[in-house]
Design a protein around this motif. Structure first.
Motif: not given
Length: 77
Positions: A36-40, A54-57
């Motif tokens: 959620g909220h763009g996180m993993m 998420e955009q870091c991976f």
């Protein structure tokens, strides 16, 4: 059992998240792909699982046998 992995491709613009326990080019096991909220949620260098953007991976695709073996040797607390 499906084990998912990602590789860190950038550590910029983490906001309130510390980047001390992730390193560009390293492989990490995913606990929750979309938290959620763009996180993993991944298991980072500390051996614990934490939320990261998420955009870091980028995903890494492995055969199931290789993913299971790798999961057994990566640090977990």
């Amino acid at each position: 059992m499906v084990v998912n992995f990602v590789v860190c491709v950038q550590k910029d613009n983490l906001g309130d998240v510390s980047g001390d326990d992730i390193h560009v080019g390293r492989l990490y096991e995913v606990v929750e792909m979309s938290a959620g909220h763009g996180m993993m949620r991944i298991i980072d260098e500390s051996g614990d699982d934490y939320l990261y953007p998420e955009q870091c991976f980028e995903p890494v695709f492995l055969q199931e046998a290789a993913a299971l073996r790798l999961s057994q040797v990566l640090p977990h607390n």
